[in-house]
Write a protein that holds these residues in place. Sequence first.
Motif, PDB file in Angstrom:
ATOM      1  N   LEU A  61       0.829  -1.207   0.000  1.00  0.00           N
ATOM      2  CA  LEU A  61       0.000   0.000   0.000  1.00  0.00           C
ATOM      3  C   LEU A  61       0.864   1.257   0.000  1.00  0.00           C
ATOM      4  CD1 LEU A  61      -2.784   1.358   0.252  1.00  0.00           C
ATOM      5  CD2 LEU A  61      -2.668   0.958   2.726  1.00  0.00           C
ATOM      6  N   ALA A  62       1.938   1.245   0.779  1.00  0.00           N
ATOM      7  CA  ALA A  62       2.836   2.399   0.828  1.00  0.00           C
ATOM      8  C   ALA A  62       3.721   2.472  -0.409  1.00  0.00           C
ATOM      9  CB  ALA A  62       3.695   2.320   2.087  1.00  0.00           C
ATOM     10  N   LEU A  63       4.354   1.351  -0.750  1.00  0.00           N
ATOM     11  CA  LEU A  63       5.315   1.328  -1.849  1.00  0.00           C
ATOM     12  C   LEU A  63       4.685   1.721  -3.185  1.00  0.00           C
ATOM     13  CD1 LEU A  63       8.193   0.480  -2.866  1.00  0.00           C
ATOM     14  CD2 LEU A  63       7.230  -1.813  -3.226  1.00  0.00           C
ATOM     15  N   ILE A  64       3.542   1.126  -3.498  1.00  0.00           N
ATOM     16  CA  ILE A  64       2.935   1.377  -4.805  1.00  0.00           C
ATOM     17  C   ILE A  64       2.252   2.737  -4.858  1.00  0.00           C
ATOM     18  CG2 ILE A  64       1.353   0.466  -6.557  1.00  0.00           C
ATOM     19  CD1 ILE A  64       3.958  -1.152  -6.007  1.00  0.00           C
ATOM     20  N   SER A  65       1.855   3.275  -3.727  1.00  0.00           N
ATOM     21  CA  SER A  65       1.329   4.649  -3.727  1.00  0.00           C
ATOM     22  C   SER A  65       2.403   5.625  -4.195  1.00  0.00           C
ATOM     23  CB  SER A  65       0.840   5.033  -2.325  1.00  0.00           C
ATOM     24  OG  SER A  65      -0.302   4.288  -1.960  1.00  0.00           O
ATOM     25  N   VAL A  66       3.618   5.439  -3.706  1.00  0.00           N
ATOM     26  CA  VAL A  66       4.725   6.296  -4.142  1.00  0.00           C
ATOM     27  C   VAL A  66       5.005   6.074  -5.630  1.00  0.00           C
ATOM     28  CG1 VAL A  66       7.181   6.798  -3.853  1.00  0.00           C
ATOM     29  CG2 VAL A  66       5.755   6.356  -1.844  1.00  0.00           C
ATOM     30  N   GLU A  67       5.081   4.801  -6.022  1.00  0.00           N
ATOM     31  CA  GLU A  67       5.339   4.478  -7.432  1.00  0.00           C
ATOM     32  C   GLU A  67       4.294   5.088  -8.350  1.00  0.00           C
ATOM     33  OE1 GLU A  67       4.348   2.549 -11.067  1.00  0.00           O
ATOM     34  OE2 GLU A  67       3.209   2.153  -9.248  1.00  0.00           O
ATOM     35  N   PHE A  68       3.025   5.020  -7.951  1.00  0.00           N
ATOM     36  CA  PHE A  68       1.949   5.503  -8.814  1.00  0.00           C
ATOM     37  C   PHE A  68       2.012   7.017  -8.982  1.00  0.00           C
ATOM     38  CE2 PHE A  68      -2.470   6.678  -9.848  1.00  0.00           C
ATOM     39  CZ  PHE A  68      -2.683   5.832 -10.925  1.00  0.00           C
ATOM     40  N   ILE A  69       2.310   7.713  -7.908  1.00  0.00           N
ATOM     41  CA  ILE A  69       2.403   9.174  -7.986  1.00  0.00           C
ATOM     42  C   ILE A  69       3.590   9.596  -8.846  1.00  0.00           C
ATOM     43  CG2 ILE A  69       2.897  11.251  -6.622  1.00  0.00           C
ATOM     44  CD1 ILE A  69       1.213   9.905  -4.358  1.00  0.00           C
ATOM     45  N   VAL A  70       4.701   8.896  -8.697  1.00  0.00           N
ATOM     46  CA  VAL A  70       5.918   9.270  -9.429  1.00  0.00           C
ATOM     47  C   VAL A  70       5.808   8.911 -10.904  1.00  0.00           C
ATOM     48  CG1 VAL A  70       8.398   8.870  -9.651  1.00  0.00           C
ATOM     49  CG2 VAL A  70       7.366   9.117  -7.383  1.00  0.00           C
ATOM     50  N   VAL A  71       5.443   7.653 -11.213  1.00  0.00           N
ATOM     51  CA  VAL A  71       5.501   7.206 -12.604  1.00  0.00           C
ATOM     52  C   VAL A  71       4.249   6.460 -13.068  1.00  0.00           C
ATOM     53  CG1 VAL A  71       6.624   4.973 -12.115  1.00  0.00           C
ATOM     54  CG2 VAL A  71       7.031   6.110 -14.297  1.00  0.00           C
ATOM     55  N   GLY A  72       3.533   5.818 -12.142  1.00  0.00           N
ATOM     56  CA  GLY A  72       2.422   4.963 -12.534  1.00  0.00           C
ATOM     57  C   GLY A  72       1.289   5.700 -13.219  1.00  0.00           C
ATOM     58  N   TYR A  73       0.923   6.861 -12.686  1.00  0.00           N
ATOM     59  CA  TYR A  73      -0.216   7.585 -13.248  1.00  0.00           C
ATOM     60  C   TYR A  73       0.043   8.008 -14.683  1.00  0.00           C
ATOM     61  CZ  TYR A  73      -3.988  10.927 -13.943  1.00  0.00           C
ATOM     62  OH  TYR A  73      -5.088  11.594 -14.460  1.00  0.00           O
TER      63      TYR A  73
END
Length: 436
Positions: free
Chosen positions: A48-60
Motif C-alpha cells: 500500500l505504501a510502496l505502490i502509492s509512491v510508485e503511482f504518484i511518481v511514474v504509474g499515473y
Amino acid sequence: MIDTGNTAWVLISAALVFIMTPGLAFFYGGMVRSKNVLTTIMQSFFVLALISVEFIVVGYTMAFGPDVNGFIGSLDKLGLAGVGLQVLEGSTIPELAFVAFQCMFAALTPALITGAFAERMKFAAFTVFILLWAVFIYNPMAHWVWGGGFLAELGALDFAGGLVIHILSGVSGLTICLLLGKRHGYQHTAMLPHNLPMTVLGATLLWFGWFGFNAGSALGANALAANAFITSQAAAAAAAVSWVLVEWKHNGKPTILGAVSGSIAGLVAITPAAGFVAPMPAVIIGLIGGVVCYFAVAVLKEKLGYDDSLDAFGVHGIGGTWGAIATGLWATTEVNPDGANGLFYGDTHLFTAQLISIVVAYALAIAGSFVLYQLVHAFMETRADEAEELTGLDIIEHGERGYTRGVLTSSPLLGSFETSSEMLANTVMQMNMEKG
C-alpha cells in the motif's frame, strides 16, 4: 465545471478502496499459519505504501498519460507534472481526485497476488518483484483498457477491474507460485487457517470497500453509481449463497470460510460488469461465480496439485475471467449508454472483444511475471528454505511474533508457534497416513 457532489463521492470512494488493502491483509492473515501472520499482513500493508509512491511518481502517467501508439501513456505527467485542480477531461471532478481514486486501485492489485505464494517468499525479493510488476505489468494493462490503449479501441469493457486487476493479479500469482514451488509439507501436513474471525473481519472490510471500488468507478454520485452499488451487493450475496450450498453438498458441511470466500468471488465476478448490467443478471453472475470459483479452489487445485496458498488464482483469476465473459453476455446500453450490448442483447462484437482481452491479460500476466521473477531470482534469493519455513517467516524475515506464548502452544523442536487446532489437525493427519 467541478461538481462538489461528484467530487465528494469519488474521494469517499477512494477512501473506501483504501480500506480494502488493510482488509485484504486481515483476510489473508487469518488464513495462514500463526507463524506467518505478520509476514502476510506486512506484504499487503507495505505494498500500500510502496505502490502509492510508485503511482504518484511514474504509474499515473504510464497508465493515464497521453496515449503513445495504443500501448503506454507518455511521461508528460511524470511526478504528476501539470496535474492540478483542473477538471478531468470528460468528467466533473478535479484530476487530482481521479489520481487519488486510481492510486488505491494500483496499490490493491499487487497485494492480491501475495495470496498465491503466502508463507514462502523472501521479503526483499517480494518487494523488488512487486515494484517491477506494478511498473511493467499493471501500468501498461491499465493504459490498454482504461487509458485509451488498444484494448479500449477494440471495444473491451472493464468497469472496475476484472481484466486489469483480478485476472492480472490472479494469473500472475499462479505463475509465481509455480515458479517458487510448493510449501514444504504441502498435501502431507495440515495447513489450516489460524484465525478465521480475522479472515471474516477482512472479508467484511473488503465487501464494504468494494462499494467504493465499483460504484466509485462511475466517477460521480449518479444513477450509474447506484446501479453499480446494487449489482455489487446482488452478486456478492448470490455467490456467498451458491458457494456455501455447493460446499455443503460436496463436503457435507457449510463453513464460514466458504461463505466469505463466496462473497469475495461474487464481488470479483461483478467488478468488470457492475456498470454495464442490470441487477437480475448480476444475481446470475454471482450464482455462477460462486460455483465456478468453488470448484477451482476445491477440485481443480487438488487435481493439478499446485500450491496457490490462499486461492488468489481460484478466486481472482477464475472469478475475473468469468466476470469478463459475463460482461460480454449481459452488458446493455439500457444501463450504460457509453457501454455496448452483449451477446444476449443481440451483438457479438463486445463478446469477441472480451475474449480477446482475456487472452491478452493472461499472456501479459504469465509472460511478464515469468520474466520479472527470473530477473529478480538471478540477483536475489527468492524462496525461504525448509528450515526457515518450519520456523516461520515472522521471526526469520521480520524478527517479530504475532502472538505470545501465553495464547499459543509452541514446538521447542522447531522453534515455531502453532495453534492447538493446527497441532491437533497435524496429529490426526499423521495418524491417518500411518494407518494408510
